[in-house]
Design an enzyme around this catalytic site. Structure first.
Site, PDB file in Angstrom:
ATOM      1  N   CYS A   1       0.824  -1.218   0.000  1.00 12.92           N
ATOM      2  CA  CYS A   1       0.000   0.000   0.000  1.00 12.92           C
ATOM      3  C   CYS A   1       0.853   1.261   0.000  1.00 12.92           C
ATOM      4  O   CYS A   1       0.471   2.275  -0.583  1.00 12.92           O
ATOM      5  CB  CYS A   1      -0.903   0.022   1.230  1.00 12.92           C
ATOM      6  SG  CYS A   1      -2.160  -1.265   1.240  1.00 12.92           S
TER       7      CYS A   1
ATOM      8  N   ARG B   1       4.364   1.465  -0.686  1.00 12.16           N
ATOM      9  CA  ARG B   1       5.592   1.531  -1.474  1.00 12.16           C
ATOM     10  C   ARG B   1       5.562   0.529  -2.618  1.00 12.16           C
ATOM     11  O   ARG B   1       4.896  -0.513  -2.542  1.00 12.16           O
ATOM     12  CB  ARG B   1       6.829   1.271  -0.608  1.00 12.16           C
ATOM     13  CG  ARG B   1       7.017  -0.184  -0.197  1.00 12.16           C
ATOM     14  CD  ARG B   1       8.279  -0.385   0.641  1.00 12.16           C
ATOM     15  NE  ARG B   1       8.209   0.368   1.885  1.00 12.16           N
ATOM     16  CZ  ARG B   1       9.017   1.388   2.176  1.00 12.16           C
ATOM     17  NH1 ARG B   1       9.960   1.758   1.329  1.00 12.16           N
ATOM     18  NH2 ARG B   1       8.891   2.022   3.322  1.00 12.16           N
TER      19      ARG B   1
ATOM     20  N   GLU C   1       7.031  -0.941  12.283  1.00 12.62           N
ATOM     21  CA  GLU C   1       5.925  -1.902  12.096  1.00 12.62           C
ATOM     22  C   GLU C   1       6.464  -3.164  11.418  1.00 12.62           C
ATOM     23  O   GLU C   1       7.316  -3.104  10.542  1.00 12.62           O
ATOM     24  CB  GLU C   1       4.779  -1.266  11.311  1.00 12.62           C
ATOM     25  CG  GLU C   1       5.125  -0.820   9.893  1.00 12.62           C
ATOM     26  CD  GLU C   1       4.840  -1.897   8.868  1.00 12.62           C
ATOM     27  OE1 GLU C   1       4.288  -2.940   9.244  1.00 12.62           O
ATOM     28  OE2 GLU C   1       5.197  -1.683   7.706  1.00 12.62           O
TER      29      GLU C   1
ATOM     30  N   GLN D   1       4.834  -5.569   9.613  1.00 16.84           N
ATOM     31  CA  GLN D   1       4.151  -6.144   8.455  1.00 16.84           C
ATOM     32  C   GLN D   1       5.028  -6.177   7.217  1.00 16.84           C
ATOM     33  O   GLN D   1       4.953  -7.102   6.413  1.00 16.84           O
ATOM     34  CB  GLN D   1       2.878  -5.352   8.146  1.00 16.84           C
ATOM     35  CG  GLN D   1       1.766  -5.541   9.153  1.00 16.84           C
ATOM     36  CD  GLN D   1       0.642  -4.548   8.922  1.00 16.84           C
ATOM     37  OE1 GLN D   1       0.634  -3.471   9.490  1.00 16.84           O
ATOM     38  NE2 GLN D   1      -0.290  -4.903   8.068  1.00 16.84           N
TER      39      GLN D   1
ATOM     40  N   GLN E   1       5.767  -8.962   4.014  1.00 18.46           N
ATOM     41  CA  GLN E   1       5.541  -8.604   2.609  1.00 18.46           C
ATOM     42  C   GLN E   1       6.811  -8.783   1.784  1.00 18.46           C
ATOM     43  O   GLN E   1       6.754  -9.222   0.627  1.00 18.46           O
ATOM     44  CB  GLN E   1       5.032  -7.161   2.540  1.00 18.46           C
ATOM     45  CG  GLN E   1       3.638  -6.995   3.130  1.00 18.46           C
ATOM     46  CD  GLN E   1       3.281  -5.548   3.423  1.00 18.46           C
ATOM     47  OE1 GLN E   1       4.146  -4.720   3.703  1.00 18.46           O
ATOM     48  NE2 GLN E   1       1.994  -5.229   3.362  1.00 18.46           N
TER      49      GLN E   1
ATOM     50  N   GLY F   1     -13.221  -6.419   3.777  1.00 15.63           N
ATOM     51  CA  GLY F   1     -11.940  -7.047   3.460  1.00 15.63           C
ATOM     52  C   GLY F   1     -11.462  -7.796   4.680  1.00 15.63           C
ATOM     53  O   GLY F   1     -11.635  -7.326   5.818  1.00 15.63           O
ATOM     54  N   ALA F   2     -10.864  -8.978   4.476  1.00 16.15           N
ATOM     55  CA  ALA F   2     -10.477  -9.810   5.622  1.00 16.15           C
ATOM     56  C   ALA F   2      -9.026 -10.251   5.529  1.00 16.15           C
ATOM     57  O   ALA F   2      -8.672 -11.347   5.934  1.00 16.15           O
ATOM     58  CB  ALA F   2     -11.404 -11.034   5.716  1.00 16.15           C
TER      59      ALA F   2
ATOM     60  N   GLU G   1      -4.687  -9.290   6.072  1.00 20.34           N
ATOM     61  CA  GLU G   1      -3.847  -9.075   7.251  1.00 20.34           C
ATOM     62  C   GLU G   1      -4.143  -7.736   7.921  1.00 20.34           C
ATOM     63  O   GLU G   1      -4.200  -7.639   9.146  1.00 20.34           O
ATOM     64  CB  GLU G   1      -2.369  -9.141   6.849  1.00 20.34           C
ATOM     65  CG  GLU G   1      -1.405  -9.041   8.016  1.00 20.34           C
ATOM     66  CD  GLU G   1       0.039  -9.155   7.587  1.00 20.34           C
ATOM     67  OE1 GLU G   1       0.904  -9.126   8.478  1.00 20.34           O
ATOM     68  OE2 GLU G   1       0.302  -9.258   6.372  1.00 20.34           O
TER      69      GLU G   1
END
Length: 453
Positions: A51, A53, A115, A117, A121, A190-191, A193
């Site tokens: 989202c 980068r 963070e 996450q 990714q 939306g489900a 991460e």
């Protein structure tokens, strides 16, 4: 041929959400394969698209600048003009690219500092590159090193001590709007991460109920079940919006899924009670026009920056410690890259040593005559090759040490000239074309690719 590492990208610092939408590549981009197999013909490639980068990591020979080819291929994949991408682009090469990737993996370059996450990714992007066969020796080593560095940063510092993420920032903003969250109802559209993290933070903040809508109903049921919520069929979620106060959308759909005209009807059904919308999808899920409606508060990813800043203070001090860790690991990776340049010279040196040992062995065996038993011949060959190996041990160890220094290429060049390694190789006897033992694989002393922690 010496290889160079290049990294090209745009992120939340260099490009607004509209630009990031235009040049987003999705979770399984084909750009890497296009760069390796298409006109660009780079040696290796990896593409990270999230989202916040999009980054393109490539390996190509020194002297070639792949920037124009990367921009053209990237823009072409998005149906855009490369000229629109260029002003928002950052570019790094060599150890600057390595440093940037290590910072990204460790969360130091994220919208929310520290963070975790982004590491998942990056791992997904690496798996895709491996499956697509666009990751070679350097990207393989670089990514695994990045994963290791991120782990070191997280365990050796407190940068990830608190639960801070985009989803957490979204819930914090909702608390600002409503104050007390008890009794409020929320819907996740939306489900994935991001939605899962949002559900966790919403539950902790005290909301009374969470509805989950997803295109795959089973996934909506799964997430709702984990957080004591209710699943909603994706086709029906708009008709259920009037039941909730907070909507967090992160579908990843290529088009708007919540329209302004739908929200107008919802507000009427709610008697114009306030509603809070957070759009954390790129491309955006929610029509920006709903921001003009009374009693509606809409925020997208770019709007979260203010909330995020308030959560950074306790992490900035830890980030300085993380930078020290990253700096050391960049230096060590640089040593490994330099070892790739010296490896062909070491292999040639071992080859010459083994060839000379066999030549002298053949002279000795001819003088001894044909009656020498095969067992004795084998023992003599082992001895000759062992002597060659021991004689070359110190020169190779010296070369490996010096090759890591600032002007290490001078020592490589001197060694090649000293041992005449660039002369034309002509077999001198029946054994000259036999492959010598791979000493680099049989002894740690000759492990020219060592880049230990």
């Amino acid at each position: 041929m010496e290889q160079q590492i290049y990294l090209f990208g745009l992120n939340h610092k260099t490009a607004g959400v509209e630009v990031r939408e235009a040049f987003a590549l999705g979770e399984r981009p084909k750009l890497g394969e296009l760069l390796v197999d298409g006109e660009a013909r780079v040696r290796e490639a990896l593409v990270l698209s999230t989202c916040n980068r999009v980054e393109v990591l490539v390996v190509d020979p020194v002297g070639r600048d792949p920037k124009a080819a990367v921009l053209a291929a990237w823009a072409g994949q998005c149906g855009q003009d490369p000229a629109l991408l260029a002003p928002h682009l950052y570019a790094h090469q060599g150890m600057a690219a390595v440093d940037h990737l290590f910072c990204v993996a460790s969360g130091l370059d994220s919208l929310v500092l520290g963070e975790p996450q982004i590491l998942g990714q990056l791992k997904a992007a690496y798996r895709h590159a491996v499956a697509s066969r666009t990751a070679g020796v350097i990207i393989n080593r670089l990514c695994h090193k990045a994963f290791s560095v991120a782990k070191k940063v997280r365990t050796a510092t407190g940068i990830g001590a608190s639960a801070v993420s985009i989803s957490y920032a979204a819930v914090e903003l909702a608390k600002r709007i409503f104050g007390e969250m008890a009794g409020k109802k929320a819907m996740l559209v939306g489900a994935g991460e991001m939605a899962e993290l949002a559900a966790m933070h919403l539950l902790t903040s005290g909301v009374s109920e969470i509805l989950v809508a997803n295109r795959t109903y089973a996934r909506a049921e799964e997430l709702a079940g984990r957080f004591k919520g209710r699943a909603v069929a994706f086709e029906e979620f708009v008709s259920r919006l009037h039941e909730v106060d907070i909507v967090i959308s992160s579908t990843g759909a290529p088009h708007v899924v919540i329209r302004a005209k739908d929200v107008r009807a919802v507000l009427k059904a709610r008697r114009h009670k306030p509603m809070f919308f957070i759009d954390i999808a790129v491309p955006r899920d929610i029509d920006p026009d709903i921001n003009s409606l009374d009693n509606v508060y809409l925020y997208d990813i770019d709007d979260l920056q203010e909330v995020v800043e308030e959560n950074l203070a306790q992490r900035r001090e830890e980030a300085a410690r993380a930078r020290d860790i990253i700096g050391l690991q960049v230096e060590r990776f640089g040593e490994w890259v330099k070892s790739l340049d010296v490896k062909p010279t070491i292999v040639d040196l071992l080859d010459v040593g083994a060839s000379l040992a066999r030549q002298e062995l053949q002279k000795t065996l001819r003088r001894l005559g044909p009656e020498v038993p095969e067992e004795t011949r084998a023992a003599l060959e082992t001895m000759a090759l062992s002597i060659s190996r021991k004689m070359l041990h110190e020169p190779i160890a010296f070369l490996k040490r010096r090759a890591k220094e600032e002007h290490g290429e001078r020592f490589v060049d001197l060694t090649r000239r000293m041992y005449n390694l660039d002369r034309e190789k002509v077999p001198t006897d029946a054994h000259a074309d036999r492959k010598p033992p791979n000493f680099a694989e049989t002894s740690d002393d000759f492990d020219v690719t060592d880049a230990s922690e």
